[in-house]
Design an enzyme around this catalytic site. Structure first.
Site, PDB file in Angstrom:
ATOM      1  N   ASP A  11     -49.040 -23.902   3.877  1.00 51.05           N
ATOM      2  CA  ASP A  11     -48.065 -22.710   3.875  1.00 51.05           C
ATOM      3  C   ASP A  11     -46.725 -23.312   4.474  1.00 51.05           C
ATOM      4  OD1 ASP A  11     -49.753 -20.942   2.697  1.00 51.05           O
ATOM      5  OD2 ASP A  11     -50.596 -20.592   4.695  1.00 51.05           O
ATOM      6  N   LYS A  33     -54.766 -25.941  -0.284  1.00 49.22           N
ATOM      7  CA  LYS A  33     -54.603 -24.710  -0.901  1.00 49.22           C
ATOM      8  C   LYS A  33     -53.049 -24.427  -0.877  1.00 49.22           C
ATOM      9  CE  LYS A  33     -54.766 -20.626   1.484  1.00 49.22           C
ATOM     10  NZ  LYS A  33     -53.622 -19.724   1.065  1.00 49.22           N
ATOM     11  N   ASP A  61     -54.001 -20.448  -4.596  1.00 51.36           N
ATOM     12  CA  ASP A  61     -54.366 -19.185  -3.929  1.00 51.36           C
ATOM     13  C   ASP A  61     -53.175 -18.364  -4.435  1.00 51.36           C
ATOM     14  OD1 ASP A  61     -55.342 -17.022  -2.585  1.00 51.36           O
ATOM     15  OD2 ASP A  61     -54.564 -17.840  -0.619  1.00 51.36           O
ATOM     16  N   LEU A  62     -53.403 -17.657  -6.002  1.00 52.63           N
ATOM     17  CA  LEU A  62     -52.421 -16.878  -6.421  1.00 52.63           C
ATOM     18  C   LEU A  62     -52.759 -15.436  -6.282  1.00 52.63           C
ATOM     19  CD1 LEU A  62     -51.356 -19.592  -9.267  1.00 52.63           C
ATOM     20  CD2 LEU A  62     -50.057 -18.974  -7.177  1.00 52.63           C
ATOM     21  N   LYS A  63     -53.974 -15.251  -6.114  1.00 54.51           N
ATOM     22  CA  LYS A  63     -54.395 -13.928  -5.909  1.00 54.51           C
ATOM     23  C   LYS A  63     -54.049 -12.753  -7.152  1.00 54.51           C
ATOM     24  CE  LYS A  63     -54.557 -13.770  -0.930  1.00 54.51           C
ATOM     25  NZ  LYS A  63     -53.947 -15.106  -0.397  1.00 54.51           N
ATOM     26  N   PHE A  65     -53.456 -10.518 -10.024  1.00 57.99           N
ATOM     27  CA  PHE A  65     -53.787  -8.962 -10.171  1.00 57.99           C
ATOM     28  C   PHE A  65     -52.870  -8.418 -11.084  1.00 57.99           C
ATOM     29  CE2 PHE A  65     -53.421  -4.341  -8.371  1.00 57.99           C
ATOM     30  CZ  PHE A  65     -54.535  -4.239  -8.570  1.00 57.99           C
ATOM     31  N   ASP A  66     -53.412  -8.095 -12.311  1.00 57.39           N
ATOM     32  CA  ASP A  66     -52.702  -7.449 -13.420  1.00 57.39           C
ATOM     33  C   ASP A  66     -53.506  -6.857 -14.375  1.00 57.39           C
ATOM     34  OD1 ASP A  66     -50.482  -7.092 -15.079  1.00 57.39           O
ATOM     35  OD2 ASP A  66     -49.355  -8.762 -14.345  1.00 57.39           O
ATOM     36  N   PRO A  68     -56.038  -7.180 -17.632  1.00 57.69           N
ATOM     37  CA  PRO A  68     -56.942  -7.995 -17.806  1.00 57.69           C
ATOM     38  C   PRO A  68     -56.458  -9.171 -18.882  1.00 57.69           C
ATOM     39  CG  PRO A  68     -58.162  -5.981 -17.864  1.00 57.69           C
ATOM     40  CD  PRO A  68     -56.678  -5.436 -17.371  1.00 57.69           C
ATOM     41  N   THR A 115     -58.270 -11.031   5.558  1.00 57.04           N
ATOM     42  CA  THR A 115     -58.868 -11.112   6.838  1.00 57.04           C
ATOM     43  C   THR A 115     -57.402 -10.760   7.731  1.00 57.04           C
ATOM     44  OG1 THR A 115     -58.074 -13.449   6.459  1.00 57.04           O
ATOM     45  CG2 THR A 115     -60.300 -13.178   6.707  1.00 57.04           C
ATOM     46  N   GLY A 206     -54.560 -22.879   8.220  1.00 59.56           N
ATOM     47  CA  GLY A 206     -53.322 -22.844   7.643  1.00 59.56           C
ATOM     48  C   GLY A 206     -52.589 -23.460   9.173  1.00 59.56           C
ATOM     49  N   ARG A 207     -52.023 -22.252   9.781  1.00 62.18           N
ATOM     50  CA  ARG A 207     -51.049 -22.657  11.000  1.00 62.18           C
ATOM     51  C   ARG A 207     -51.794 -23.417  12.237  1.00 62.18           C
ATOM     52  NH1 ARG A 207     -49.361 -16.446  10.494  1.00 62.18           N
ATOM     53  NH2 ARG A 207     -51.584 -16.619   9.765  1.00 62.18           N
TER      54      ARG A 207
HETATM   55  O1  C5P Z   1     -52.478 -19.859   9.023  1.00 64.99           O
HETATM   56  P1  C5P Z   1     -53.681 -19.399   8.698  1.00 64.99           P
HETATM   57  O2  C5P Z   1     -55.062 -20.237   9.046  1.00 64.99           O
HETATM   58  O3  C5P Z   1     -53.792 -17.835   9.014  1.00 64.99           O
HETATM   59  O4  C5P Z   1     -53.689 -19.410   6.900  1.00 64.99           O
HETATM   60  C1  C5P Z   1     -54.500 -18.558   6.265  1.00 64.99           C
HETATM   61  C2  C5P Z   1     -54.468 -18.814   4.783  1.00 64.99           C
HETATM   62  O5  C5P Z   1     -55.499 -18.171   3.875  1.00 64.99           O
HETATM   63  C3  C5P Z   1     -53.131 -18.352   4.324  1.00 64.99           C
HETATM   64  O6  C5P Z   1     -52.575 -19.069   3.384  1.00 64.99           O
HETATM   65  C4  C5P Z   1     -53.676 -16.847   3.817  1.00 64.99           C
HETATM   66  O7  C5P Z   1     -52.743 -16.709   2.544  1.00 64.99           O
HETATM   67  C5  C5P Z   1     -54.980 -17.217   3.196  1.00 64.99           C
HETATM   68  N1  C5P Z   1     -55.852 -16.090   3.185  1.00 64.99           N
HETATM   69  C6  C5P Z   1     -56.039 -15.005   4.151  1.00 64.99           C
HETATM   70  N2  C5P Z   1     -57.033 -14.390   3.927  1.00 64.99           N
HETATM   71  C7  C5P Z   1     -57.564 -13.933   2.612  1.00 64.99           C
HETATM   72  C8  C5P Z   1     -57.059 -14.952   1.505  1.00 64.99           C
HETATM   73  C9  C5P Z   1     -56.342 -15.947   2.001  1.00 64.99           C
HETATM   74  O8  C5P Z   1     -55.951 -15.474   5.504  1.00 64.99           O
HETATM   75  N3  C5P Z   1     -58.376 -13.121   2.510  1.00 64.99           N
END
Ligand code: C5P
Length: 240
Positions: A11, A33, A61-63, A65-66, A68, A115, A206-207
């Site tokens: 990120d 990712k 991780d493009l999630k 949604f559109d 089919p 999450t 991520g962070r």
């Molecule tokens: O920085 P952090 O550890 O919170 O990043 C979590 C990563 O996981 C982010 O890139 C976020 O887009 C991704 N993610 C998420 N929850 C989901 C799906 C993906 O936090 N259900």
């Protein structure tokens, strides 16, 4: 490979920052990712191919949604480009369209419930159920639709494993190491060791890594936590 249980979320603002971070992490990580921030920066597919060329695994991780047909076309365009995991939203027809077009290598993961959502957010979205129920129902449907796995928080892992065994891969974001009490926007967090001990196949971080003063040191610590989680899992499954 145990190292690849850690997926580092790139990120960061630009592909050059992503490659710098991967260089900085070196052998502390090998699975990356690429999410929406990089998608908006330009050069997304070039970066995916470059990471794969360098021997890394890539999670797009493009999630998606559109409708089919559009999802099916997008999935066909993304397969055979060195991508291991691709996320789609957990709607039945979307998941089927993705699973039926994924090709031989790419795995489709369905997003269950972000999450960053809690019970109040589900009310806002019009879902009249507990998060655990929603996650389990989405996961069952993902399995029926031919998906390879789901994205689910560590809080839902025990129920998922109990209901579905190991028939689905479970990839868990919302991870916060024990010495990092900054949860940012995440509401359903668990530690790396707890997520692995409860049965996550991979954790996404991520962070806690990309915003750490020393990302490599942070990643190495998390790798140690993953090993500890695997030992806890073995102990739990060992006969008494
Ligand atoms: O920085 P952090 O550890 O919170 O990043 C979590 C990563 O996981 C982010 O890139 C976020 O887009 C991704 N993610 C998420 N929850 C989901 C799906 C993906 O936090 N259900």
């Amino acid at each position: 490979m145990s190292r690849d249980r850690l997926i580092v979320a790139l990120d960061v603002p630009a592909p050059s920052d992503a490659l710098d971070l991967a260089d900085q992490l070196g052998d502390a990580a090998g699975f990356y990712k690429m999410g929406m921030q990089l998608m908006s920066a330009g050069g997304y597919m070039g970066l995916a191919e470059e990471l794969a060329r360098r021997g890394h695994k890539v999670f797009a991780d493009l999630k998606l949604f559109d409708v089919p047909a559009t999802v099916a076309a997008a999935v066909r365009g993304l397969r055979d480009r060195g991508i291991e995991f691709l996320t789609v939203h957990g709607n039945q027809a979307i998941m089927e369209a993705a699973a039926n077009n994924k090709g031989a290598r790419m795995k489709i993961l369905a997003v269950t419930a972000l999450t960053s959502l809690d019970r109040g957010d589900l009310d806002d979205l019009g879902f009249d159920c507990e998060i655990g129920e929603l996650v389990l129902s989405r996961a069952r449907r993902a399995l029926e639709a031919g998906c390879d796995g789901v994205i689910a928080s560590g809080r839902e892992l025990p129920a998922l494993r109990q209901a579905l065994g190991r028939r689905l891969l479970v990839v868990t974001p919302g991870i916060r190491p024990i010495d990092n009490d900054e949860t940012h926007d995440q509401k359903r967090v668990v530690t790396p060791a707890a997520a692995i001990a409860k049965g996550a196949d991979h954790i996404v971080v991520g962070r806690p890594i990309n915003a750490a003063p020393d990302p490599r040191e942070a990643a190495l610590k998390i790798q140690g936590e993953i090993s500890r989680g695997l030992r806890m899992r073995l102990r739990r499954s060992a006969p008494n």
